[in-house]
Design a protein around this motif. Structure first.
Motif, PDB file in Angstrom:
ATOM      1  N   GLN A 237       0.856  -1.182   0.000  1.00 47.85           N
ATOM      2  CA  GLN A 237       0.000   0.000   0.000  1.00 47.85           C
ATOM      3  C   GLN A 237       0.890   1.229   0.000  1.00 47.85           C
ATOM      4  OE1 GLN A 237      -3.524   0.172   0.095  1.00 47.85           O
ATOM      5  NE2 GLN A 237      -3.365  -2.018  -0.353  1.00 47.85           N
ATOM      6  N   GLY A 238       0.350   2.314  -0.524  1.00 51.22           N
ATOM      7  CA  GLY A 238       1.054   3.583  -0.528  1.00 51.22           C
ATOM      8  C   GLY A 238       0.442   4.549   0.464  1.00 51.22           C
ATOM      9  N   PRO A 239       1.089   5.707   0.643  1.00 50.75           N
ATOM     10  CA  PRO A 239       0.617   6.707   1.604  1.00 50.75           C
ATOM     11  C   PRO A 239      -0.495   7.581   1.024  1.00 50.75           C
ATOM     12  CG  PRO A 239       2.687   7.419   0.651  1.00 50.75           C
ATOM     13  CD  PRO A 239       2.374   6.071   0.056  1.00 50.75           C
ATOM     14  N   LEU A 240      -1.703   7.218   1.331  1.00 53.15           N
ATOM     15  CA  LEU A 240      -2.892   7.934   0.867  1.00 53.15           C
ATOM     16  C   LEU A 240      -3.402   8.785   2.019  1.00 53.15           C
ATOM     17  CD1 LEU A 240      -4.561   7.805  -1.792  1.00 53.15           C
ATOM     18  CD2 LEU A 240      -6.010   6.130  -0.655  1.00 53.15           C
ATOM     19  N   ASN A 241      -3.465  10.107   1.834  1.00 50.65           N
ATOM     20  CA  ASN A 241      -3.928  10.972   2.928  1.00 50.65           C
ATOM     21  C   ASN A 241      -5.455  11.028   2.984  1.00 50.65           C
ATOM     22  OD1 ASN A 241      -4.797  12.858   1.003  1.00 50.65           O
ATOM     23  ND2 ASN A 241      -2.993  14.158   1.246  1.00 50.65           N
ATOM     24  N   GLU A 242      -5.984  11.770   3.961  1.00 54.35           N
ATOM     25  CA  GLU A 242      -7.440  11.838   4.164  1.00 54.35           C
ATOM     26  C   GLU A 242      -8.179  12.397   2.960  1.00 54.35           C
ATOM     27  OE1 GLU A 242      -8.498  13.819   7.773  1.00 54.35           O
ATOM     28  OE2 GLU A 242      -7.307  12.469   9.012  1.00 54.35           O
ATOM     29  N   ALA A 243      -7.524  13.235   2.180  1.00 53.58           N
ATOM     30  CA  ALA A 243      -8.148  13.808   0.985  1.00 53.58           C
ATOM     31  C   ALA A 243      -8.112  12.841  -0.195  1.00 53.58           C
ATOM     32  CB  ALA A 243      -7.448  15.112   0.612  1.00 53.58           C
ATOM     33  N   GLY A 244      -7.460  11.690  -0.016  1.00 51.92           N
ATOM     34  CA  GLY A 244      -7.382  10.701  -1.086  1.00 51.92           C
ATOM     35  C   GLY A 244      -6.210  10.908  -2.024  1.00 51.92           C
ATOM     36  N   SER A 245      -5.270  11.776  -1.651  1.00 50.81           N
ATOM     37  CA  SER A 245      -4.096  12.033  -2.487  1.00 50.81           C
ATOM     38  C   SER A 245      -2.918  11.184  -2.022  1.00 50.81           C
ATOM     39  CB  SER A 245      -3.693  13.501  -2.393  1.00 50.81           C
ATOM     40  OG  SER A 245      -4.738  14.325  -2.842  1.00 50.81           O
ATOM     41  N   LEU A 246      -2.149  10.710  -2.991  1.00 53.55           N
ATOM     42  CA  LEU A 246      -0.933   9.971  -2.667  1.00 53.55           C
ATOM     43  C   LEU A 246       0.184  10.954  -2.339  1.00 53.55           C
ATOM     44  CD1 LEU A 246      -1.046   7.218  -5.410  1.00 53.55           C
ATOM     45  CD2 LEU A 246      -1.131   6.834  -2.946  1.00 53.55           C
ATOM     46  N   MET A 247       0.987  10.609  -1.339  1.00 57.34           N
ATOM     47  CA  MET A 247       2.137  11.415  -0.958  1.00 57.34           C
ATOM     48  C   MET A 247       3.303  10.987  -1.845  1.00 57.34           C
ATOM     49  SD  MET A 247       0.351  12.918   1.228  1.00 57.34           S
ATOM     50  CE  MET A 247       1.532  14.078   1.851  1.00 57.34           C
ATOM     51  N   THR A 248       3.878  11.946  -2.545  1.00 56.66           N
ATOM     52  CA  THR A 248       4.911  11.632  -3.524  1.00 56.66           C
ATOM     53  C   THR A 248       6.205  12.389  -3.217  1.00 56.66           C
ATOM     54  OG1 THR A 248       4.174  13.385  -5.017  1.00 56.66           O
ATOM     55  CG2 THR A 248       3.202  11.198  -5.335  1.00 56.66           C
ATOM     56  N   GLY A 249       7.276  11.933  -3.848  1.00 58.24           N
ATOM     57  CA  GLY A 249       8.558  12.607  -3.739  1.00 58.24           C
ATOM     58  C   GLY A 249       9.672  11.641  -3.403  1.00 58.24           C
ATOM     59  N   LYS A 250      10.869  12.170  -3.392  1.00 57.59           N
ATOM     60  CA  LYS A 250      12.076  11.392  -3.143  1.00 57.59           C
ATOM     61  C   LYS A 250      12.575  11.707  -1.732  1.00 57.59           C
ATOM     62  CE  LYS A 250      14.164   9.308  -6.072  1.00 57.59           C
ATOM     63  NZ  LYS A 250      14.166   7.888  -6.446  1.00 57.59           N
ATOM     64  N   VAL A 251      12.587  10.676  -0.873  1.00 59.00           N
ATOM     65  CA  VAL A 251      13.050  10.859   0.499  1.00 59.00           C
ATOM     66  C   VAL A 251      14.564  11.096   0.473  1.00 59.00           C
ATOM     67  CG1 VAL A 251      13.125   9.866   2.807  1.00 59.00           C
ATOM     68  CG2 VAL A 251      11.177   9.367   1.306  1.00 59.00           C
ATOM     69  N   GLY A 252      14.984  12.125   1.177  1.00 57.79           N
ATOM     70  CA  GLY A 252      16.387  12.525   1.167  1.00 57.79           C
ATOM     71  C   GLY A 252      16.642  13.675   0.210  1.00 57.79           C
ATOM     72  N   ALA A 253      15.639  14.008  -0.601  1.00 54.39           N
ATOM     73  CA  ALA A 253      15.775  15.144  -1.529  1.00 54.39           C
ATOM     74  C   ALA A 253      14.618  16.111  -1.280  1.00 54.39           C
ATOM     75  CB  ALA A 253      15.810  14.682  -2.983  1.00 54.39           C
ATOM     76  N   THR A 254      13.408  15.745  -1.714  1.00 54.17           N
ATOM     77  CA  THR A 254      12.246  16.630  -1.584  1.00 54.17           C
ATOM     78  C   THR A 254      11.383  16.298  -0.374  1.00 54.17           C
ATOM     79  OG1 THR A 254      10.917  15.218  -3.035  1.00 54.17           O
ATOM     80  CG2 THR A 254      12.158  17.022  -4.073  1.00 54.17           C
ATOM     81  N   VAL A 255      11.649  15.174   0.288  1.00 55.83           N
ATOM     82  CA  VAL A 255      10.870  14.727   1.445  1.00 55.83           C
ATOM     83  C   VAL A 255      11.845  14.405   2.572  1.00 55.83           C
ATOM     84  CG1 VAL A 255       9.249  12.987   2.305  1.00 55.83           C
ATOM     85  CG2 VAL A 255       9.074  13.781  -0.065  1.00 55.83           C
ATOM     86  N   SER A 256      11.564  14.938   3.777  1.00 54.45           N
ATOM     87  CA  SER A 256      12.445  14.686   4.922  1.00 54.45           C
ATOM     88  C   SER A 256      12.150  13.316   5.537  1.00 54.45           C
ATOM     89  CB  SER A 256      12.243  15.768   5.989  1.00 54.45           C
ATOM     90  OG  SER A 256      10.984  15.591   6.630  1.00 54.45           O
ATOM     91  N   THR A 257      13.065  12.853   6.347  1.00 56.62           N
ATOM     92  CA  THR A 257      12.874  11.596   7.074  1.00 56.62           C
ATOM     93  C   THR A 257      11.618  11.666   7.934  1.00 56.62           C
ATOM     94  OG1 THR A 257      15.260  11.202   7.115  1.00 56.62           O
ATOM     95  CG2 THR A 257      13.939  10.002   8.730  1.00 56.62           C
ATOM     96  N   GLU A 258      11.399  12.779   8.617  1.00 59.28           N
ATOM     97  CA  GLU A 258      10.241  12.935   9.496  1.00 59.28           C
ATOM     98  C   GLU A 258       8.934  12.926   8.705  1.00 59.28           C
ATOM     99  OE1 GLU A 258      13.059  14.872   9.634  1.00 59.28           O
ATOM    100  OE2 GLU A 258      13.823  13.759  11.376  1.00 59.28           O
TER     101      GLU A 258
END
Length: 153
Positions: A39-60
């Protein structure tokens, strides 16, 4: 306190189970084991969370995304079983992080899901796990997690 009360105490609720994006099932049962598709990260609005961790997305941020994946996996379990109280043990997780080659904090990211499962199921939520980095994931999602869960009849 049961698992639903633990979710509520954390201010969390189960999302709707999304439609599979391919020719597969979200969950396959073999004996008393359930094999949950990634499964992927789907938020309450139904949108998938996208991006590259370590570049555009932080560890937190990615930790939070892994928690969203955990909620989606719980929703799949609830949909399949009708009651999360039937979970005997979370056996294994495979967590995949869409990360830069230099990123090394994959275990911390996947803890977002692992911590949720331990909070919800107690000791039965403690599991074996792999946390690995990927060059890409479908739709450029940040995190994908699959699970194996033992259930009671």
């Amino acid at each position: 306190m049961n698992c639903y009360e633990r979710l509520h105490a954390r201010g969390l609720k189960l999302p709707q189970v999304p439609t599979p994006i391919g020719n597969f099932r979200h969950c396959t049962r073999e004996g008393n084991l359930l094999f949950l598709s990634g499964q992927g990260p789907l938020n309450e609005a139904g949108s998938l969370m996208t991006g590259k961790v370590g570049a555009t997305v932080s560890t937190e941020e990615a930790y939070g995304h892994a928690q969203l994946v955990g909620l989606n996996l719980l929703a799949v379990l609830h949909n399949e079983l009708g009651d999360l109280q039937r979970v005997k043990r979370v056996v294994k997780l495979l967590g995949m992080v869409n990360a830069t080659p230099e990123f090394t904090e994959h275990p911390h990211v996947i803890n977002g899901c692992s911590d949720l499962f331990v909070d919800v199921f107690g000791e039965a939520g403690r599991h074996s796990r792999s946390a690995v980095g990927m060059g890409s994931l479908p739709g450029n999602i940040t995190v994908e997690i699959e699970a194996i869960v033992a259930i009671c009849d």
